[in-house]
Design a protein around this motif. Structure first.
Motif, mmCIF file in Angstrom:
data_model
loop_
_atom_site.group_PDB
_atom_site.id
_atom_site.type_symbol
_atom_site.label_atom_id
_atom_site.label_comp_id
_atom_site.label_asym_id
_atom_site.label_seq_id
_atom_site.Cartn_x
_atom_site.Cartn_y
_atom_site.Cartn_z
ATOM 1 N N ASN A 149 0.842 -1.197 0.000
ATOM 2 C CA ASN A 149 0.000 0.000 0.000
ATOM 3 C C ASN A 149 0.874 1.241 0.000
ATOM 4 N N SER A 150 0.438 2.249 -0.711
ATOM 5 C CA SER A 150 1.177 3.504 -0.726
ATOM 6 C C SER A 150 1.027 4.207 0.612
ATOM 7 N N ILE A 151 2.053 4.943 0.998
ATOM 8 C CA ILE A 151 2.065 5.625 2.289
ATOM 9 C C ILE A 151 1.556 7.049 2.099
ATOM 10 N N LYS A 152 0.558 7.401 2.874
ATOM 11 C CA LYS A 152 -0.018 8.738 2.799
ATOM 12 C C LYS A 152 0.408 9.542 4.015
ATOM 13 N N LEU A 153 0.864 10.761 3.773
ATOM 14 C CA LEU A 153 1.299 11.644 4.845
ATOM 15 C C LEU A 153 0.181 12.627 5.181
ATOM 16 N N ARG A 154 -0.082 12.750 6.462
ATOM 17 C CA ARG A 154 -1.115 13.691 6.892
ATOM 18 C C ARG A 154 -0.602 15.123 6.818
ATOM 19 N N GLU A 155 -1.520 16.018 6.480
ATOM 20 C CA GLU A 155 -1.170 17.433 6.454
ATOM 21 C C GLU A 155 -1.096 17.966 7.883
ATOM 22 N N ARG A 156 -0.090 18.761 8.125
ATOM 23 C CA ARG A 156 0.087 19.338 9.455
ATOM 24 C C ARG A 156 -0.835 20.544 9.618
ATOM 25 N N ARG A 157 -1.657 20.473 10.644
ATOM 26 C CA ARG A 157 -2.605 21.552 10.880
ATOM 27 C C ARG A 157 -2.138 22.416 12.039
ATOM 28 N N SER A 158 -2.426 23.703 11.943
ATOM 29 C CA SER A 158 -2.063 24.626 13.017
ATOM 30 C C SER A 158 -3.056 24.483 14.162
ATOM 31 N N PRO A 159 -2.621 24.649 15.422
ATOM 32 C CA PRO A 159 -3.522 24.490 16.569
ATOM 33 C C PRO A 159 -4.603 25.565 16.594
ATOM 34 N N ASN A 160 -5.786 25.197 17.083
ATOM 35 C CA ASN A 160 -6.921 26.116 17.199
ATOM 36 C C ASN A 160 -6.864 26.766 18.580
ATOM 37 N N TRP A 161 -6.240 27.958 18.646
ATOM 38 C CA TRP A 161 -6.048 28.619 19.937
ATOM 39 C C TRP A 161 -7.365 29.126 20.514
ATOM 40 N N SER A 162 -8.314 29.478 19.686
ATOM 41 C CA SER A 162 -9.598 29.984 20.193
ATOM 42 C C SER A 162 -10.327 28.909 20.991
ATOM 43 N N THR A 163 -10.345 27.693 20.454
ATOM 44 C CA THR A 163 -11.016 26.594 21.162
ATOM 45 C C THR A 163 -10.313 26.283 22.474
ATOM 46 N N ALA A 164 -8.962 26.311 22.472
ATOM 47 C CA ALA A 164 -8.212 26.018 23.689
ATOM 48 C C ALA A 164 -8.498 27.042 24.780
ATOM 49 N N MET A 165 -8.576 28.337 24.415
ATOM 50 C CA MET A 165 -8.859 29.375 25.403
ATOM 51 C C MET A 165 -10.262 29.216 25.979
ATOM 52 N N ALA A 166 -11.238 28.851 25.126
ATOM 53 C CA ALA A 166 -12.609 28.676 25.604
ATOM 54 C C ALA A 166 -12.698 27.535 26.606
ATOM 55 N N ILE A 167 -11.987 26.445 26.341
ATOM 56 C CA ILE A 167 -12.003 25.301 27.260
ATOM 57 C C ILE A 167 -11.361 25.674 28.590
ATOM 58 N N ALA A 168 -10.248 26.425 28.552
ATOM 59 C CA ALA A 168 -9.568 26.829 29.785
ATOM 60 C C ALA A 168 -10.457 27.717 30.645
ATOM 61 N N LEU A 169 -11.165 28.688 30.022
ATOM 62 C CA LEU A 169 -12.060 29.568 30.779
ATOM 63 C C LEU A 169 -13.209 28.783 31.396
ATOM 64 N N ALA A 170 -13.725 27.781 30.668
ATOM 65 C CA ALA A 170 -14.818 26.973 31.206
ATOM 66 C C ALA A 170 -14.370 26.195 32.431
ATOM 67 N N ILE A 171 -13.142 25.665 32.400
ATOM 68 C CA ILE A 171 -12.621 24.915 33.555
ATOM 69 C C ILE A 171 -12.474 25.815 34.766
ATOM 70 N N VAL A 172 -11.954 27.048 34.560
ATOM 71 C CA VAL A 172 -11.789 27.990 35.671
ATOM 72 C C VAL A 172 -13.143 28.352 36.278
ATOM 73 N N ALA A 173 -14.161 28.563 35.430
ATOM 74 C CA ALA A 173 -15.491 28.921 35.924
ATOM 75 C C ALA A 173 -16.098 27.801 36.748
ATOM 76 N N VAL A 174 -15.976 26.567 36.285
ATOM 77 C CA VAL A 174 -16.529 25.424 37.026
ATOM 78 C C VAL A 174 -15.838 25.273 38.368
ATOM 79 N N PHE A 175 -14.523 25.480 38.406
ATOM 80 C CA PHE A 175 -13.779 25.354 39.657
ATOM 81 C C PHE A 175 -14.229 26.416 40.664
ATOM 82 N N GLY A 176 -14.466 27.668 40.186
ATOM 83 C CA GLY A 176 -14.906 28.734 41.085
ATOM 84 C C GLY A 176 -16.272 28.457 41.664
ATOM 85 N N VAL A 177 -17.208 27.964 40.839
ATOM 86 C CA VAL A 177 -18.551 27.643 41.337
ATOM 87 C C VAL A 177 -18.486 26.541 42.386
#
Length: 245
Positions: free
Chosen positions: A92-120
């Motif tokens: 079988n031929s070898i296929k290389l995956r394209e390198r994608r840049s990280p989604n910083w917006s999603t990461a920041m949203a998840i971090a804020l949600a964790i901080v909010a849950v911890f405070g409550v």
């Protein structure tokens, strides 16, 4: 008659030892011992096994073509050559995956949600001060002593069925040593002047390719030379008696 028996009989008829045959053919003694027992696993494959068989047969004055023909009939014929393209071609031929840049917006949203849950959670749990342990709580009971025998007792119990075999080589000799379950502990040539010791439970089995070239001692008792020079012998020893079985 098998190939190994034929070659061994021809060597004895020529009055030649395995060491002498090894010197003339440049084949290791362990390989010659194995071939005479129809064991070609030490040859490194059928191609090299055919070459060893031809070389030994020619040195002993036998018809090398006839011996090699018998080997081919017993082992599936002459091996076919393999094309290099068939070996190295990828399925079988070898296929290389394209390198994608990280989604910083999603990461920041998840971090804020964790901080909010911890405070409550902190607010709902009160002041957050640690709770002192209850002094009336029961103290855990110590485990009851085990009734199983200790490791030292098990070792002492096993010591009664231990078998100790000591082999001193006065001449080079091929050996195969195994325990009562057939597990191999040693396989190879013991050079002249070397002394080796093996221990096993219940039984020690040994195959000696040059019986006149070794001296045996079992469980501290001298057994002596088990056979003649160039003779192949099989021995087994148990703990209850130093004599061979």
């Amino acid at each position: 008659m098998s190939i190994g028996v034929t070659l061994a009989a021809a060597r004895h008829a020529a009055g030649m030892t395995v060491a002498q045959l090894s010197g003339r053919t440049r084949i290791r003694e362990t390989v010659i011992y194995a071939i005479e027992r129809d064991d070609f696993s030490l040859c490194g494959g059928d191609f090299y096994a055919r070459g060893h068989v031809r070389n030994i047969a020619k040195t002993l004055g036998l018809d090398p073509d006839a011996i090699v023909h018998q080997f081919d009939e017993e082992h599936g014929g002459v091996p076919r050559p393999v094309r290099a393209a068939a070996v190295f071609q990828a399925e079988n031929s070898i296929k290389l995956r394209e390198r994608r840049s990280p989604n910083w917006s999603t990461a920041m949203a998840i971090a804020l949600a964790i901080v909010a849950v911890f405070g409550v959670a902190r607010v709902m749990s009160g002041t957050g001060e640690p709770v002192a342990p209850d002094p009336k709580a029961g103290v855990p009971k110590a485990p009851a002593p085990s009734s199983k025998p200790s490791a030292a007792a098990k070792v002492a119990e096993r010591g009664s069925d231990l078998v100790t075999l000591q082999v001193k080589a006065t001449k080079p000799s091929w050996l195969e040593v195994s325990d009562s379950k057939g597990k191999q502990m040693f396989r190879g040539t013991l050079p002249a002047g070397r002394t080796s010791t093996w221990k096993a439970r219940k039984e020690v089995r040994v195959t000696i390719g040059n019986a006149g070239g070794v001296d045996l001692e079992v469980n501290g008792k001298h057994i002596g030379v088990p056979g003649k020079l160039g003779q192949l012998v099989h021995k087994s020893f148990g703990p209850e008696e130093p004599g061979s079985r």
